[in-house]
Motif scaffolding. Sequence first.
Motif, PDB file in Angstrom:
ATOM      1  N   ILE A   1      98.462 108.226 -28.123  1.00 12.26           N
ATOM      2  CA  ILE A   1      98.031 107.186 -27.017  1.00 12.26           C
ATOM      3  C   ILE A   1      98.777 105.977 -27.038  1.00 12.26           C
ATOM      4  CG2 ILE A   1      95.983 105.657 -25.988  1.00 12.26           C
ATOM      5  CD1 ILE A   1      94.113 108.037 -27.274  1.00 12.26           C
ATOM      6  N   ASN A   2      99.380 105.407 -26.119  1.00 12.64           N
ATOM      7  CA  ASN A   2     100.150 104.198 -26.113  1.00 12.64           C
ATOM      8  C   ASN A   2      99.333 103.034 -25.390  1.00 12.64           C
ATOM      9  OD1 ASN A   2     102.222 104.849 -28.056  1.00 12.64           O
ATOM     10  ND2 ASN A   2     103.319 106.003 -26.354  1.00 12.64           N
ATOM     11  N   GLY A   3      99.058 101.987 -25.875  1.00 11.11           N
ATOM     12  CA  GLY A   3      98.544 100.852 -24.990  1.00 11.11           C
ATOM     13  C   GLY A   3      99.366  99.631 -25.106  1.00 11.11           C
ATOM     14  N   LYS A   4      98.531  98.692 -25.438  1.00 13.33           N
ATOM     15  CA  LYS A   4      99.419  97.259 -25.531  1.00 13.33           C
ATOM     16  C   LYS A   4      98.430  96.650 -26.538  1.00 13.33           C
ATOM     17  CE  LYS A   4     100.334  92.996 -22.900  1.00 13.33           C
ATOM     18  NZ  LYS A   4     100.107  92.269 -21.490  1.00 13.33           N
ATOM     19  N   GLY A   5      99.160  96.027 -27.856  1.00  9.90           N
ATOM     20  CA  GLY A   5      98.592  95.380 -28.643  1.00  9.90           C
ATOM     21  C   GLY A   5      97.971  93.794 -28.372  1.00  9.90           C
ATOM     22  N   GLY A   6      97.132  93.408 -29.129  1.00 10.18           N
ATOM     23  CA  GLY A   6      96.937  92.095 -29.202  1.00 10.18           C
ATOM     24  C   GLY A   6      95.979  91.500 -30.022  1.00 10.18           C
ATOM     25  N   HIS A   7      95.425  90.591 -29.801  1.00  9.31           N
ATOM     26  CA  HIS A   7      94.587  89.730 -30.782  1.00  9.31           C
ATOM     27  C   HIS A   7      92.995  90.424 -30.662  1.00  9.31           C
ATOM     28  CE1 HIS A   7      92.345  86.793 -33.098  1.00  9.31           C
ATOM     29  NE2 HIS A   7      93.573  86.106 -33.460  1.00  9.31           N
TER      30      HIS A   7
ATOM     31  N   PRO B   1      94.010 101.159 -27.510  1.00  6.54           N
ATOM     32  CA  PRO B   1      94.137 102.589 -27.366  1.00  6.54           C
ATOM     33  C   PRO B   1      93.045 103.029 -28.295  1.00  6.54           C
ATOM     34  CG  PRO B   1      95.519 101.323 -29.146  1.00  6.54           C
ATOM     35  CD  PRO B   1      95.083 100.524 -28.014  1.00  6.54           C
ATOM     36  N   ILE B   2      92.111 102.231 -28.913  1.00  8.31           N
ATOM     37  CA  ILE B   2      90.901 102.702 -29.677  1.00  8.31           C
ATOM     38  C   ILE B   2      89.882 103.155 -28.599  1.00  8.31           C
ATOM     39  CG2 ILE B   2      89.377 102.109 -31.447  1.00  8.31           C
ATOM     40  CD1 ILE B   2      91.273 100.525 -32.897  1.00  8.31           C
ATOM     41  N   ILE B   3      89.636 102.198 -27.794  1.00 10.24           N
ATOM     42  CA  ILE B   3      88.675 102.453 -26.763  1.00 10.24           C
ATOM     43  C   ILE B   3      89.177 103.445 -25.750  1.00 10.24           C
ATOM     44  CG2 ILE B   3      87.715 101.508 -24.433  1.00 10.24           C
ATOM     45  CD1 ILE B   3      86.452 100.066 -27.079  1.00 10.24           C
ATOM     46  N   ALA B   4      90.458 103.693 -25.499  1.00 11.00           N
ATOM     47  CA  ALA B   4      90.813 104.773 -24.760  1.00 11.00           C
ATOM     48  C   ALA B   4      90.755 106.247 -25.549  1.00 11.00           C
ATOM     49  CB  ALA B   4      92.104 104.665 -24.492  1.00 11.00           C
ATOM     50  N   GLY B   5      90.950 106.241 -26.801  1.00 13.85           N
ATOM     51  CA  GLY B   5      90.674 107.405 -27.695  1.00 13.85           C
ATOM     52  C   GLY B   5      89.239 107.825 -27.793  1.00 13.85           C
ATOM     53  N   SER B   6      88.269 106.902 -27.933  1.00 12.32           N
ATOM     54  CA  SER B   6      87.039 107.109 -27.891  1.00 12.32           C
ATOM     55  C   SER B   6      86.403 107.835 -26.646  1.00 12.32           C
ATOM     56  CB  SER B   6      86.134 105.843 -28.279  1.00 12.32           C
ATOM     57  OG  SER B   6      86.618 105.365 -29.678  1.00 12.32           O
ATOM     58  N   GLU B   7      86.879 107.151 -25.627  1.00 15.85           N
ATOM     59  CA  GLU B   7      86.490 107.611 -24.283  1.00 15.85           C
ATOM     60  C   GLU B   7      87.224 109.180 -24.161  1.00 15.85           C
ATOM     61  OE1 GLU B   7      84.947 108.268 -20.714  1.00 15.85           O
ATOM     62  OE2 GLU B   7      84.557 106.389 -21.889  1.00 15.85           O
ATOM     63  N   LEU B   8      88.290 109.190 -24.474  1.00 14.97           N
ATOM     64  CA  LEU B   8      88.904 110.523 -24.378  1.00 14.97           C
ATOM     65  C   LEU B   8      88.029 111.720 -25.131  1.00 14.97           C
ATOM     66  CD1 LEU B   8      91.201 112.691 -23.650  1.00 14.97           C
ATOM     67  CD2 LEU B   8      92.606 111.739 -25.565  1.00 14.97           C
ATOM     68  N   LEU B   9      87.892 111.188 -26.530  1.00 16.16           N
ATOM     69  CA  LEU B   9      86.836 112.103 -27.453  1.00 16.16           C
ATOM     70  C   LEU B   9      85.753 112.644 -26.923  1.00 16.16           C
ATOM     71  CD1 LEU B   9      86.627 111.309 -31.314  1.00 16.16           C
ATOM     72  CD2 LEU B   9      84.993 112.419 -30.092  1.00 16.16           C
TER      73      LEU B   9
ATOM     74  N   LEU C   1      93.134 120.307 -21.257  1.00 13.82           N
ATOM     75  CA  LEU C   1      93.114 119.233 -21.892  1.00 13.82           C
ATOM     76  C   LEU C   1      94.247 118.218 -21.246  1.00 13.82           C
ATOM     77  CD1 LEU C   1      93.247 120.505 -25.209  1.00 13.82           C
ATOM     78  CD2 LEU C   1      91.803 119.210 -24.830  1.00 13.82           C
ATOM     79  N   GLU C   2      95.219 118.767 -20.485  1.00  8.27           N
ATOM     80  CA  GLU C   2      96.295 117.774 -19.489  1.00  8.27           C
ATOM     81  C   GLU C   2      95.222 117.044 -18.701  1.00  8.27           C
ATOM     82  OE1 GLU C   2      99.151 117.094 -20.322  1.00  8.27           O
ATOM     83  OE2 GLU C   2     100.268 118.521 -21.010  1.00  8.27           O
ATOM     84  N   ARG C   3      94.482 117.825 -18.041  1.00  6.88           N
ATOM     85  CA  ARG C   3      93.737 117.214 -16.794  1.00  6.88           C
ATOM     86  C   ARG C   3      92.912 115.957 -17.305  1.00  6.88           C
ATOM     87  NH1 ARG C   3      88.889 118.608 -15.516  1.00  6.88           N
ATOM     88  NH2 ARG C   3      89.211 120.619 -16.328  1.00  6.88           N
ATOM     89  N   VAL C   4      92.224 116.395 -18.336  1.00  9.43           N
ATOM     90  CA  VAL C   4      91.079 115.384 -18.952  1.00  9.43           C
ATOM     91  C   VAL C   4      91.929 113.924 -19.400  1.00  9.43           C
ATOM     92  CG1 VAL C   4      89.543 114.928 -20.783  1.00  9.43           C
ATOM     93  CG2 VAL C   4      89.437 117.103 -19.421  1.00  9.43           C
ATOM     94  N   ILE C   5      93.125 114.488 -20.160  1.00  3.90           N
ATOM     95  CA  ILE C   5      93.838 113.446 -20.800  1.00  3.90           C
ATOM     96  C   ILE C   5      94.590 112.441 -19.771  1.00  3.90           C
ATOM     97  CG2 ILE C   5      96.081 113.085 -21.838  1.00  3.90           C
ATOM     98  CD1 ILE C   5      95.330 115.149 -23.853  1.00  3.90           C
ATOM     99  N   GLU C   6      94.886 113.204 -18.497  1.00  2.00           N
ATOM    100  CA  GLU C   6      95.566 112.547 -17.412  1.00  2.00           C
ATOM    101  C   GLU C   6      94.378 111.436 -16.818  1.00  2.00           C
ATOM    102  OE1 GLU C   6      97.780 112.804 -12.898  1.00  2.00           O
ATOM    103  OE2 GLU C   6      97.228 114.941 -14.325  1.00  2.00           O
ATOM    104  N   GLY C   7      93.099 111.994 -16.758  1.00  2.45           N
ATOM    105  CA  GLY C   7      92.166 111.168 -16.111  1.00  2.45           C
ATOM    106  C   GLY C   7      91.843 110.083 -16.840  1.00  2.45           C
ATOM    107  N   VAL C   8      91.478 110.053 -18.070  1.00  2.00           N
ATOM    108  CA  VAL C   8      91.187 109.329 -19.184  1.00  2.00           C
ATOM    109  C   VAL C   8      92.253 108.191 -19.080  1.00  2.00           C
ATOM    110  CG1 VAL C   8      90.286 108.650 -21.385  1.00  2.00           C
ATOM    111  CG2 VAL C   8      89.318 110.491 -20.194  1.00  2.00           C
ATOM    112  N   GLY C   9      93.620 108.744 -19.221  1.00  2.00           N
ATOM    113  CA  GLY C   9      94.630 107.769 -19.434  1.00  2.00           C
ATOM    114  C   GLY C   9      94.713 106.716 -18.239  1.00  2.00           C
ATOM    115  N   ASP C  10      94.369 107.269 -16.927  1.00  2.00           N
ATOM    116  CA  ASP C  10      94.607 106.449 -15.718  1.00  2.00           C
ATOM    117  C   ASP C  10      93.336 105.538 -15.596  1.00  2.00           C
ATOM    118  OD1 ASP C  10      96.717 107.734 -14.532  1.00  2.00           O
ATOM    119  OD2 ASP C  10      95.481 108.928 -13.280  1.00  2.00           O
ATOM    120  N   ALA C  11      92.328 105.938 -16.255  1.00  2.00           N
ATOM    121  CA  ALA C  11      91.103 104.968 -16.156  1.00  2.00           C
ATOM    122  C   ALA C  11      91.239 103.760 -17.336  1.00  2.00           C
ATOM    123  CB  ALA C  11      89.655 105.898 -16.570  1.00  2.00           C
ATOM    124  N   THR C  12      91.614 104.232 -18.211  1.00  2.00           N
ATOM    125  CA  THR C  12      91.882 103.212 -19.394  1.00  2.00           C
ATOM    126  C   THR C  12      93.208 102.305 -19.383  1.00  2.00           C
ATOM    127  OG1 THR C  12      92.797 105.083 -20.898  1.00  2.00           O
ATOM    128  CG2 THR C  12      90.317 104.282 -20.765  1.00  2.00           C
TER     129      THR C  12
END
Length: 388
Positions: free
Chosen positions: A190-196, A206-214, A272-283
Amino acid sequence: MIKELVKDIENELIDLRRYFHENPEKSWEEFNTQKVIMGYLDNLGIPYIKSTKTGVIATIKSAKESDKVIGIRADIDALPMTELSSCTYRSKNEGVMHACGHDAHITILLGVAKVLSRIKNELEVNVRLIFQPAEEFIEDSGAAYMKDEKLVLECDRIIALHIWSQMEIGYASLRKGPIMAAADTFDIFINGKGGHGALPHQAIDPIIAGSELLSSIQRIVSREVNPQDTSVISVTSFHSGTTSNVIPDSAHLMGTTRTFNNQLRDDYPKILERVIEGVGDATRTEMKLEYHLGTPALINDEDCVETGLKAAEKVFGKDKLIEYEKQMGGEDFAKYKNPKCLLFLGGGFKKIDKRFPQHNPYFDIDETALGLGVEYFVQYVMEYGTEV
């Protein structure tokens, strides 16, 4: 006669097994094991070839000029783990242990070689002894290569056994249909964008995205898979971040899938590809799946089992043949293309508190099982000879 021949080599079997237990070798590193196997076969006058780097394939020809060939397979590698047992024959190789019983499998097949060499003039079929490396290497297992060997493809069927420490000595299980699960693994990046950490709106977490994906992955089994199909999708590792006040820019999830249904196994990557694509778009993250094929479900062939049950009844007795529960663990014996079946051989001590499961650092077996394993294989060969 078979029982008497096996009884004659009982002490030799124990010595062999203890040697292999003391000298375990990891997948694709079984060079000494291969050397010992070949030396034993040389002493018996049984011809063989090296196969698949550290494997061996030997042939015992029928005196009846049969064109039928039955293969018997044993896996020969150990696990990368430290033995904690205090037994006198504990591993001498630090960090390597025969914790799955492959030391017993090698020993049993060598015992079969010895018994069959003594009665080869009575054999109605040819026998191929398959000593296979790297069963424990899920991503690159030995069967994936050995299954295409000419000598293996010539086998009309292949049989195997797996010693089982949770099944009491003297018992065995041989059932038709699926007995061990398909076992694959996956990585999700999972690639997101780092910050403070105090300014999450400026980052793509990416942690929120990974949790949603899980959570979404866990719903696959409960809402997309037929409840009558045994199915497991487990996320077993989640790595992201290095400190408390930084939102990281990436995350890495790992996991495994299991099922007895090979069609469902084929569908897992697409789901898994379909679920990952959907969560990736949402996050708003970029997600990538790497799916690694391990072993298909091991499905015992009906005809192979029928022959095996006749043999097993003579060895164990009808009252000691049970239908042991199917196992969610994988077994690369499933990769062989030939009709096949695998028997679970009871190797558990009579005292339950001495029974440690496979892959446990205290794993051990009741060595009485070695002779029973030899007897089963030899009896199977004889039964098969009466059928063809």
